[in-house]
Scaffold this active site. Structure first.
Site, PDB file in Angstrom:
ATOM      1  N   HIS B 123       0.880  -1.171   0.000  1.00 48.51           N
ATOM      2  CA  HIS B 123       0.000   0.000   0.000  1.00 48.51           C
ATOM      3  C   HIS B 123       0.920   1.225   0.000  1.00 48.51           C
ATOM      4  O   HIS B 123       2.038   1.155   0.522  1.00 48.51           O
ATOM      5  CB  HIS B 123      -0.825  -0.049   1.294  1.00 48.51           C
ATOM      6  CG  HIS B 123      -1.870   1.007   1.428  1.00 48.51           C
ATOM      7  ND1 HIS B 123      -1.577   2.305   1.782  1.00 48.51           N
ATOM      8  CD2 HIS B 123      -3.218   0.959   1.270  1.00 48.51           C
ATOM      9  CE1 HIS B 123      -2.706   3.006   1.841  1.00 48.51           C
ATOM     10  NE2 HIS B 123      -3.710   2.211   1.529  1.00 48.51           N
ATOM     11  N   ASP B 200       3.330  -4.326   8.083  1.00 51.90           N
ATOM     12  CA  ASP B 200       2.131  -3.504   7.974  1.00 51.90           C
ATOM     13  C   ASP B 200       0.939  -4.445   8.061  1.00 51.90           C
ATOM     14  O   ASP B 200       0.636  -5.168   7.117  1.00 51.90           O
ATOM     15  CB  ASP B 200       2.176  -2.755   6.638  1.00 51.90           C
ATOM     16  CG  ASP B 200       0.844  -2.140   6.245  1.00 51.90           C
ATOM     17  OD1 ASP B 200      -0.136  -2.256   7.018  1.00 51.90           O
ATOM     18  OD2 ASP B 200       0.762  -1.539   5.155  1.00 51.90           O
ATOM     19  N   GLN B 203      -4.324  -4.818   7.009  1.00 56.42           N
ATOM     20  CA  GLN B 203      -5.361  -5.702   6.462  1.00 56.42           C
ATOM     21  C   GLN B 203      -5.441  -7.029   7.208  1.00 56.42           C
ATOM     22  O   GLN B 203      -6.229  -7.889   6.840  1.00 56.42           O
ATOM     23  CB  GLN B 203      -5.089  -5.983   4.976  1.00 56.42           C
ATOM     24  CG  GLN B 203      -5.229  -4.763   4.088  1.00 56.42           C
ATOM     25  CD  GLN B 203      -6.639  -4.190   4.114  1.00 56.42           C
ATOM     26  OE1 GLN B 203      -7.614  -4.900   4.387  1.00 56.42           O
ATOM     27  NE2 GLN B 203      -6.769  -2.905   3.852  1.00 56.42           N
ATOM     28  N   LYS B 226     -10.027  -0.431  10.800  1.00 59.84           N
ATOM     29  CA  LYS B 226     -10.198  -1.561   9.884  1.00 59.84           C
ATOM     30  C   LYS B 226     -10.476  -2.843  10.666  1.00 59.84           C
ATOM     31  O   LYS B 226     -10.510  -3.929  10.100  1.00 59.84           O
ATOM     32  CB  LYS B 226      -8.945  -1.736   9.024  1.00 59.84           C
ATOM     33  CG  LYS B 226      -8.727  -0.613   8.001  1.00 59.84           C
ATOM     34  CD  LYS B 226      -7.597  -0.988   7.068  1.00 59.84           C
ATOM     35  CE  LYS B 226      -6.997   0.189   6.331  1.00 59.84           C
ATOM     36  NZ  LYS B 226      -7.855   0.761   5.300  1.00 59.84           N
ATOM     37  N   CYS B 364      -4.930   2.647  -3.558  1.00 59.17           N
ATOM     38  CA  CYS B 364      -3.695   3.191  -2.981  1.00 59.17           C
ATOM     39  C   CYS B 364      -2.531   2.237  -3.164  1.00 59.17           C
ATOM     40  O   CYS B 364      -1.663   2.113  -2.302  1.00 59.17           O
ATOM     41  CB  CYS B 364      -3.854   3.535  -1.504  1.00 59.17           C
ATOM     42  SG  CYS B 364      -5.035   4.832  -1.211  1.00 59.17           S
TER      43      CYS B 364
END
Lengths: 146, 406
Positions: B123, B200, B203, B226, B364
């Site tokens: 991302h 990261d 998600q 999220k 993104c």
């Protein structure tokens, strides 16, 4: 036809339909009558930023009036830009600069007016007005030099 | 324990909404999830009864709010199985967490000619901060390629871990394609060469069980919004040793120990990295969101979403006018696809008109799209409350899209 008459005519055309599908079908149809941009004007500098689909817009100035051509790779976007061209094409710059675009709300295309990242309608209107402003500025300064 | 989908859906007031005359089908969970009533009420209760600045006053409200805030930190610690509470830094989201690490850690370890390694799946949030840092340091950003299925090429990754690699930053799960990266193996490979790794997890947090000790990652970050939590709540986990070596990211109140006009000494962990008043209500809401996920069980959420992914993939793959992008062997909760001859933006508008909220565009992750040779996709992303019937609604809408635009 005055800009007001043009807007009223478009509002009338859309008001014939209640259903969103019919409205969008009309919009898609309108896209087919778009004055299509010449392929050699499909340049990066004629691309409008802020659209999820690609929109090219080109303008020329003739006899104190502004004429647009455009294209897009998305059919709904193509419909929207052709709708704007129907309203603005062949008008003197001043009328384009001062034009109120609230009529878009009345034809049930409100969702295209919100300033989200994916939306290019606002950018399209801004670009058309910028063209008109540039032509007007040039016209006024040319006149002064005369 | 059975997975009572109706009961779960009943906890999300927004799912009762009608959009364009149709009951909402919310398939944009990778952008943000909806919030259960418990989270909404937690935020509201804070402002109704508890509002106060934390870590400051000796009065009752301040003590109470501070305790709640620190309880939330303990909850997060347990949720990702960090060893110590001090290793949990609250941020406003994943983006801020990555920027913090790039600024306060990357800047210390990176020199001219050094390299930061990312993957082609990142991302923009896990790409641009490193790119900017590399430019500043005359260092190089190296990108590990992906294959046509959207998986990071592991052989290439291992080869690219070189003597100049000072940092690895990888996404746990791709937001554009749903690929689950084998982060544990990737971290182990980097550690063999003493290279620290940031993961990261934006998600991942709402879909799979995260165990930072098992992963042995050096930094891990995710966003509360999220994962059924409020906007403005984010988490950075960092190993104590590394966090202690780092300078603060932002300066102001809270992060200081002693201030004179000549010199300021910094507060201890985690406060050193929490300058200014945090989003207290969001962090309290995040705790409630983690409680919500725990009450369902991450394994149950995972199996439910796996069933949705399998059913959805099967339905879409059946359609000859549709191409699915991202067919990794290990993936979760995301289906990215395109129609032949229909622009995703046009399709997105028709989906919206039929009450289906999904995402179109480059998500993104423009380099991912460039790699696949497309400008964007239509992305469906599932959450704990989605149903098979909603996928049937999607299929119905696909028919409509094709009828109108095909």
């Amino acid at each position: 036809m005055s800009i007001e008459d043009r807007k009223q005519k478009i509002i009338a055309e859309f008001s014939m339909f209640d259903d969103w599908m019919d409205k969008y079908n009309l919009l898609i149809e309108m896209g087919k009558s778009l004055p299509v941009i010449d392929p050699h004007h499909k340049t990066k500098s004629n691309l409008i930023s802020g659209c999820q689909s690609r929109v090219w817009l080109q303008a020329r100035y003739e006899n104190n009036r502004v004429y647009f051509t455009a294209n897009s790779d998305a059919v709904i976007t193509k419909g929207i830009v052709s709708l704007l061209i129907r309203v603005f094409n062949g008008l003197p710059p001043k009328e384009i600069i001062e034009a109120d675009t609230a009529f878009l709300d009345k034809i049930g295309l409100k969702e295209h007016l919100s300033p989200t990242r994916s939306n290019g309608l606002t950018s399209m209107i801004k670009q058309m007005k910028l063209y008109a402003l540039a032509f007007k500025t040039k016209h006024d300064s040319d006149k002064k030099e005369d | 324990m059975t997975y009572d989908i109706e009961k779960i859906r009943g906890q999300f007031p927004i799912l009762q909404r009608e959009i364009n005359g149709k009951s909402l089908v919310y398939f944009d969970n990778a952008a943000t999830t909806q919030k259960p009533l418990s989270v909404i009420e937690r935020v509201s209760a804070y402002y109704r009864n508890e509002n106060c600045n934390i870590h400051r006053g000796v009065h009752f409200l301040s003590q109470e709010a501070t305790q709640e805030f620190e309880d939330a930190r303990e909850k997060v610690r347990g949720f990702i199985n960090a060893g110590r509470k001090e290793e949990i830094i609250f941020t406003k989201g994943t983006t801020e967490a990555i920027n913090l690490v790039a600024y306060s850690f990357g800047r210390n370890i990176l020199g001219q000619g050094d390299e930061v390694l990312i993957t082609a799946l990142e991302h923009h949030s896990n790409l641009v901060p490193w790119q900017v840092l590399c430019r500043e340091k005359n260092a190089f950003l190296r990108v590990v390629p992906i294959n046509n299925k959207g998986e990071v090429v592991q052989e290439a990754y291992k080869k690219m871990l070189g003597p100049r690699t000072k940092m690895v930053a990888i996404g746990h799960i791709s937001n554009a394609l749903g690929t689950i990266n084998p982060v544990r193996e990737m971290i182990a490979a980097a550690h063999e060469k003493n290279i620290p790794v940031l993961v990261d997890g934006a998600q991942a947090a709402s879909h799979i069980k995260i165990d930072v000790q098992e992963l042995d990652c050096d930094f891990y970050c995710f966003s509360g919004h999220k994962a059924y939590g409020p906007m403005g709540s984010g988490v950075l986990f960092g190993k104590t040793r590394l966090l202690e070596s780092m300078d603060p990211y932002q300066c102001g109140g809270e992060m200081v120990d002693r201030v004179t006009f000549e010199k300021t000494t910094y507060n201890e962990l985690p406060f050193k990295f929490e300058a200014g008043t945090p989003n207290v209500e969001s962090i309290l809401g995040l705790k409630t969101a983690l409680d919500f996920m725990d009450s369902l069980g991450m394994d149950s959420i995972g199996s439910h979403e796996k069933a949705l992914l399998e059913y959805g993939t099967e339905q879409l793959a059946r359609d000859p006018d549709i191409t699915i992008y991202g067919t990794a062997d290990r993936k979760t909760s995301i289906i990215s696809f395109l129609f032949k001859n229909i622009h995703p933006y046009d399709a997105g508008i028709i989906f919206d008109k039929t009450g289906i909220a999904l995402r179109t565009g480059n998500h993104c992750a423009q380099p991912v799209m460039d790699r696949l040779g497309i400008s964007g996709t239509i992305r469906v992303s599932f959450g704990a409350y989605n149903t098979i019937q909603e996928i049937d609604r999607l299929v119905e809408s696909i028919g409509m899209v094709k009828k109108m635009l095909g």
